[in-house]
Motif scaffolding. Structure first.
Motif, PDB file in Angstrom:
ATOM      1  N   GLU A   1      71.331  24.001   2.250  1.00  0.00           N
ATOM      2  CA  GLU A   1      71.520  23.817   0.817  1.00  0.00           C
ATOM      3  C   GLU A   1      72.931  24.202   0.391  1.00  0.00           C
ATOM      4  O   GLU A   1      73.593  23.507  -0.339  1.00  0.00           O
ATOM      5  CB  GLU A   1      70.501  24.676   0.074  1.00  0.00           C
ATOM      6  CG  GLU A   1      70.348  24.281  -1.349  1.00  0.00           C
ATOM      7  CD  GLU A   1      68.894  24.066  -1.701  1.00  0.00           C
ATOM      8  OE1 GLU A   1      68.525  24.460  -2.777  1.00  0.00           O
ATOM      9  OE2 GLU A   1      68.175  23.518  -0.892  1.00  0.00           O
ATOM     10  N   ASP A   2      73.385  25.375   0.886  1.00  0.00           N
ATOM     11  CA  ASP A   2      74.698  25.861   0.495  1.00  0.00           C
ATOM     12  C   ASP A   2      75.793  24.918   0.946  1.00  0.00           C
ATOM     13  O   ASP A   2      76.819  24.783   0.314  1.00  0.00           O
ATOM     14  CB  ASP A   2      74.955  27.256   1.095  1.00  0.00           C
ATOM     15  CG  ASP A   2      73.973  28.272   0.550  1.00  0.00           C
ATOM     16  OD1 ASP A   2      73.728  29.267   1.228  1.00  0.00           O
ATOM     17  OD2 ASP A   2      73.443  28.031  -0.549  1.00  0.00           O
TER      18      ASP A   2
ATOM     19  N   LYS B   1      61.147  20.130   0.998  1.00  0.00           N
ATOM     20  CA  LYS B   1      62.421  20.142   1.722  1.00  0.00           C
ATOM     21  C   LYS B   1      63.362  19.095   1.129  1.00  0.00           C
ATOM     22  O   LYS B   1      62.910  18.072   0.610  1.00  0.00           O
ATOM     23  CB  LYS B   1      62.193  19.792   3.204  1.00  0.00           C
ATOM     24  CG  LYS B   1      61.379  20.820   3.973  1.00  0.00           C
ATOM     25  CD  LYS B   1      61.171  20.338   5.411  1.00  0.00           C
ATOM     26  CE  LYS B   1      60.364  21.349   6.212  1.00  0.00           C
ATOM     27  NZ  LYS B   1      60.058  20.857   7.558  1.00  0.00           N
ATOM     28  N   SER B   2      64.669  19.347   1.237  1.00  0.00           N
ATOM     29  CA  SER B   2      65.611  18.295   0.863  1.00  0.00           C
ATOM     30  C   SER B   2      65.515  17.208   1.931  1.00  0.00           C
ATOM     31  O   SER B   2      65.024  17.451   3.046  1.00  0.00           O
ATOM     32  CB  SER B   2      67.039  18.846   0.809  1.00  0.00           C
ATOM     33  OG  SER B   2      67.535  19.056   2.123  1.00  0.00           O
TER      34      SER B   2
ATOM     35  N   ASP C   1      68.839  17.045  -5.702  1.00  0.00           N
ATOM     36  CA  ASP C   1      67.704  17.835  -5.198  1.00  0.00           C
ATOM     37  C   ASP C   1      67.172  18.811  -6.233  1.00  0.00           C
ATOM     38  O   ASP C   1      65.974  19.069  -6.308  1.00  0.00           O
ATOM     39  CB  ASP C   1      68.121  18.624  -3.952  1.00  0.00           C
ATOM     40  CG  ASP C   1      68.099  17.753  -2.693  1.00  0.00           C
ATOM     41  OD1 ASP C   1      67.412  16.718  -2.722  1.00  0.00           O
ATOM     42  OD2 ASP C   1      68.774  18.116  -1.719  1.00  0.00           O
ATOM     43  N   LEU C   2      68.096  19.391  -7.005  1.00  0.00           N
ATOM     44  CA  LEU C   2      67.711  20.464  -7.927  1.00  0.00           C
ATOM     45  C   LEU C   2      67.556  19.989  -9.368  1.00  0.00           C
ATOM     46  O   LEU C   2      67.247  20.789 -10.254  1.00  0.00           O
ATOM     47  CB  LEU C   2      68.756  21.595  -7.862  1.00  0.00           C
ATOM     48  CG  LEU C   2      68.972  22.192  -6.457  1.00  0.00           C
ATOM     49  CD1 LEU C   2      70.140  23.169  -6.440  1.00  0.00           C
ATOM     50  CD2 LEU C   2      67.710  22.872  -5.951  1.00  0.00           C
ATOM     51  N   ALA C   3      67.798  18.695  -9.607  1.00  0.00           N
ATOM     52  CA  ALA C   3      67.727  18.166 -10.984  1.00  0.00           C
ATOM     53  C   ALA C   3      66.329  18.347 -11.557  1.00  0.00           C
ATOM     54  O   ALA C   3      65.330  18.174 -10.856  1.00  0.00           O
ATOM     55  CB  ALA C   3      68.107  16.683 -10.988  1.00  0.00           C
TER      56      ALA C   3
ATOM     57  N   ASN D   1      64.205  14.459  -7.088  1.00  0.00           N
ATOM     58  CA  ASN D   1      64.499  15.856  -6.744  1.00  0.00           C
ATOM     59  C   ASN D   1      63.498  16.298  -5.676  1.00  0.00           C
ATOM     60  O   ASN D   1      62.461  15.661  -5.478  1.00  0.00           O
ATOM     61  CB  ASN D   1      64.440  16.760  -7.983  1.00  0.00           C
ATOM     62  CG  ASN D   1      63.086  16.719  -8.666  1.00  0.00           C
ATOM     63  OD1 ASN D   1      62.050  16.694  -8.013  1.00  0.00           O
ATOM     64  ND2 ASN D   1      63.080  16.696  -9.989  1.00  0.00           N
ATOM     65  N   LYS D   2      63.804  17.396  -4.987  1.00  0.00           N
ATOM     66  CA  LYS D   2      62.950  17.726  -3.834  1.00  0.00           C
ATOM     67  C   LYS D   2      61.602  18.323  -4.246  1.00  0.00           C
ATOM     68  O   LYS D   2      60.637  18.259  -3.497  1.00  0.00           O
ATOM     69  CB  LYS D   2      63.688  18.657  -2.862  1.00  0.00           C
ATOM     70  CG  LYS D   2      64.016  20.033  -3.368  1.00  0.00           C
ATOM     71  CD  LYS D   2      64.769  20.773  -2.280  1.00  0.00           C
ATOM     72  CE  LYS D   2      65.019  22.226  -2.684  1.00  0.00           C
ATOM     73  NZ  LYS D   2      65.759  22.929  -1.636  1.00  0.00           N
ATOM     74  N   LYS D   3      61.535  18.853  -5.466  1.00  0.00           N
ATOM     75  CA  LYS D   3      60.296  19.509  -5.900  1.00  0.00           C
ATOM     76  C   LYS D   3      59.174  18.503  -6.161  1.00  0.00           C
ATOM     77  O   LYS D   3      58.017  18.748  -5.848  1.00  0.00           O
ATOM     78  CB  LYS D   3      60.602  20.321  -7.169  1.00  0.00           C
ATOM     79  CG  LYS D   3      59.484  21.267  -7.562  1.00  0.00           C
ATOM     80  CD  LYS D   3      59.876  22.069  -8.794  1.00  0.00           C
ATOM     81  CE  LYS D   3      58.701  22.841  -9.342  1.00  0.00           C
ATOM     82  NZ  LYS D   3      58.987  23.385 -10.680  1.00  0.00           N
ATOM     83  N   THR D   4      59.527  17.361  -6.745  1.00  0.00           N
ATOM     84  CA  THR D   4      58.480  16.381  -7.117  1.00  0.00           C
ATOM     85  C   THR D   4      58.693  15.024  -6.436  1.00  0.00           C
ATOM     86  O   THR D   4      58.173  14.015  -6.897  1.00  0.00           O
ATOM     87  CB  THR D   4      58.441  16.175  -8.650  1.00  0.00           C
ATOM     88  OG1 THR D   4      59.758  15.849  -9.088  1.00  0.00           O
ATOM     89  CG2 THR D   4      57.980  17.414  -9.370  1.00  0.00           C
ATOM     90  N   ARG D   5      59.449  15.016  -5.342  1.00  0.00           N
ATOM     91  CA  ARG D   5      59.773  13.742  -4.680  1.00  0.00           C
ATOM     92  C   ARG D   5      58.506  13.004  -4.213  1.00  0.00           C
ATOM     93  O   ARG D   5      58.388  11.793  -4.385  1.00  0.00           O
ATOM     94  CB  ARG D   5      60.702  13.996  -3.491  1.00  0.00           C
ATOM     95  CG  ARG D   5      61.228  12.729  -2.827  1.00  0.00           C
ATOM     96  CD  ARG D   5      62.155  13.039  -1.659  1.00  0.00           C
ATOM     97  NE  ARG D   5      61.480  13.822  -0.634  1.00  0.00           N
ATOM     98  CZ  ARG D   5      61.915  15.013  -0.203  1.00  0.00           C
ATOM     99  NH1 ARG D   5      63.015  15.541  -0.685  1.00  0.00           N
ATOM    100  NH2 ARG D   5      61.229  15.667   0.729  1.00  0.00           N
ATOM    101  N   GLY D   6      57.572  13.725  -3.630  1.00  0.00           N
ATOM    102  CA  GLY D   6      56.340  13.090  -3.136  1.00  0.00           C
ATOM    103  C   GLY D   6      55.590  12.374  -4.239  1.00  0.00           C
ATOM    104  O   GLY D   6      55.150  11.228  -4.073  1.00  0.00           O
TER     105      GLY D   6
END
Length: 525
Positions: A4-5, A511-512, A15-17, A159-164
């Motif tokens: 991530e960094d 995951k990203s 990813d974080l949007a 974004n990676k949180k709700t991509r699925g």
């Protein structure tokens, strides 16, 4: 987190949007392609009986004409063959030319071939069927491209949180496409039935099919062009995905500008990082390399095998669909209806099944995929499909008795609810997440094509297999098979095998895309 960094700022920003309007715009634009795909692929099953009456009824027959087995298989199956070819070709092209460019091409093909299939010409049954099959093949070819491109575009925008949930929502539009095809068929057939009040086949065979009924199937098939046409402008306004522009085309400045506009933030292009990435040899392996086999070979086997096995079961539903519909009285005997009424009854049955089991299943996946994960939903779906398939098959004679029809329909609906709240959705989502950006569209296309190969086996292999063992009881033109009961037992075993193959597919929840695909970013530890 090291990845991530050290990831590019533009990819981190995506990813974080927070979930915002552009996510929903992307779902609708990509989803309308899928809506059209489902409409075009499933609307043909609404009109095949009508085609049989129009073109294959002979004056001396005691029951309405039906399409001969080879013609029926060609009319319904040729689009699946086209889809398989399109998935492989456009999947590869999407990684070579960019997602957006190829996305526009597939849409144009879909619009033109939807209209053309309704204009199928010729004065003989053979002429009409041949031109219909020709245009349906190319329609399928365009539809095939939509699979890898819709999934890849949505995964790279999310974004990676709700991509699925976002990718599953694109796929869930398939349910609405099936529903819409049924509704359009209901409206068109009801209108024609009202305008031409004709007797049933058993009352007057010659008058039961009016010549004007030839317009019905043409209108239903051509309507598929409308949703695709309406989204073309918006599809072309979407910028190319940042992951393609930055990681494949290596144009950091353009990626930062495009996503800066979409996210309404200032993004540093980080040209130096892109330069470093282009010199990094670890990320240059091709699809046919040992490095790909070592890193992703098992994953590709997992995505292909699970999709292949699922679609055998999913597309073989036509085996016992007519038994289910007849059992509950949704579709009476063909000779008791005229041609237009038959279209109406078939459309009503398909619409009810879509409302009661297909559509809810898709949206359960959308709701839970980022909570319980892809792996758990796929495993659970295959498990319950196995259970319900065996529950129908083992006491099959029990379900065919008149008093047990409600249980039969419930089992049937549950099998397909768990296909959609299960592997039918997850097999579409996962291949768009676990492969590197430069091979993502190709690998999704290969996985989807394996699925369509399963669909062809399910729809046609089992159509022949499910025929009665007694040659005198088979459908007209078919050889003896292994019978419905044995076919259902085989399908149960196929679902169980799908459960086993699921263990080859990695979990990508939370995951990203770079983490899920093991793509190394410069500076990563």
């Amino acid at each position: 987190m090291a990845v991530e960094d050290n990831n590019l700022q533009v990819l981190n920003a995506l990813d974080l949007a927070k979930t915002q309007l552009y996510h929903f715009t992307a779902i609708v634009i990509a989803g309308m392609g899928f809506f059209t795909d489902a409409y075009d692929l499933f609307s043909i099953s609404l009109v095949t009986k009508l085609l049989g009456r129009l073109y294959y009824t002979k004056s001396d027959l005691l029951k309405p004409g039906t399409l001969p087995p080879t013609v029926s298989a060609s009319v319904t199956g040729v689009a699946l063959v086209g889809t398989l070819a399109g998935q492989l070709f456009f999947g590869w092209l999407g990684d070579k030319m960019g997602r957006k460019t190829v996305y526009g091409m597939t849409l144009i093909i879909m619009v033109l071939c939807s209209v053309a299939s309704g204009l199928s010409f010729g004065s003989t049954p053979k002429g009409v069927m041949a031109t219909l099959c020709f245009f349906r093949f190319w329609l399928g070819f365009g539809i095939g491209g939509d699979y890898p491109l819709s999934a890849t575009i949505m995964s790279e925008y999310a974004n990676k949180k709700t991509r699925g949930a976002f990718i599953a929502a694109v796929f869930a539009m398939q349910g609405f496409g099936i529903l819409f095809s049924g509704i359009i068929a209901l409206i068109v057939s009801a209108g024609f039935d009202h305008a031409y009040n004709v007797p049933s086949f058993q009352e007057n065979a010659a008058l039961s099919t009016v010549p004007q009924a030839d317009y019905i199937w043409r209108i239903i098939l051509m309507f598929g062009a409308l949703p695709a046409f309406l989204t073309y402008y918006w599809r072309m306004k979407m910028p190319e995905t940042a992951r393609y522009t930055a990681l494949v085309a290596k144009d950091a400045k353009r990626a930062a500008q495009d996503m800066g506009r979409v996210l309404q933030v200032e993004i540093d292009p980080e040209d130096a990082k892109i330069e470093q990435m282009s010199r990094d040899e670890t990320n240059k392996f091709g699809l046919f390399s040992w490095e790909f086999v070592r890193r992703h070979g098992l994953h590709l086997f997992g995505t292909c095998s699970t999709w292949f096995l699922l679609d055998i079961a999913f597309y073989s539903q036509n085996l016992f669909q007519k038994d289910v519909f007849s059992a509950v009285g949704w579709i009476p005997a063909a000779k008791t209806m005229n041609a237009v009424q038959e279209v109406y009854k078939i459309a009503r049955a398909q619409t009810l099944i879509a409302l009661l089991s297909t559509v809810p299943g898709y949206w359960f996946t959308v709701a839970f995929i980022d909570i319980v994960g892809r792996f758990a939903i796929q495993l659970m779906g295959f498990f319950f499909m196995t259970v319900f398939m065996f529950a129908i098959a083992i006491p099959y004679e029990h379900w065919t008795k008149k008093d047990n029809h409600i249980g039969f329909v419930a089992m049937y609906a549950l099998t397909f609810f768990f296909a959609n709240f299960g592997p039918n959705a997850t097999t579409f989502v996962v291949p768009a997440e676990i492969f590197p950006a430069r091979l993502r569209s190709t690998c999704h296309g290969i996985s989807a094509a394996a699925g369509k190969a399963g669909a062809i086996v399910g729809a046609y292999g089992f159509l022949y297999a499910a025929q009665s063992k007694d040659p005198t009881k088979t459908d007209a033109g078919y050889p003896a098979g292994i019978g419905i009961k044995n076919s259902l037992l085989a399908l149960g075993a196929i679902n169980a095998l799908g459960m086993v193959c699921t263990f080859c597919v990695p979990e990508s929840k939370g995951k990203s895309l770079e983490e899920a695909s093991q793509e190394t970013i410069p500076g990563e530890s």
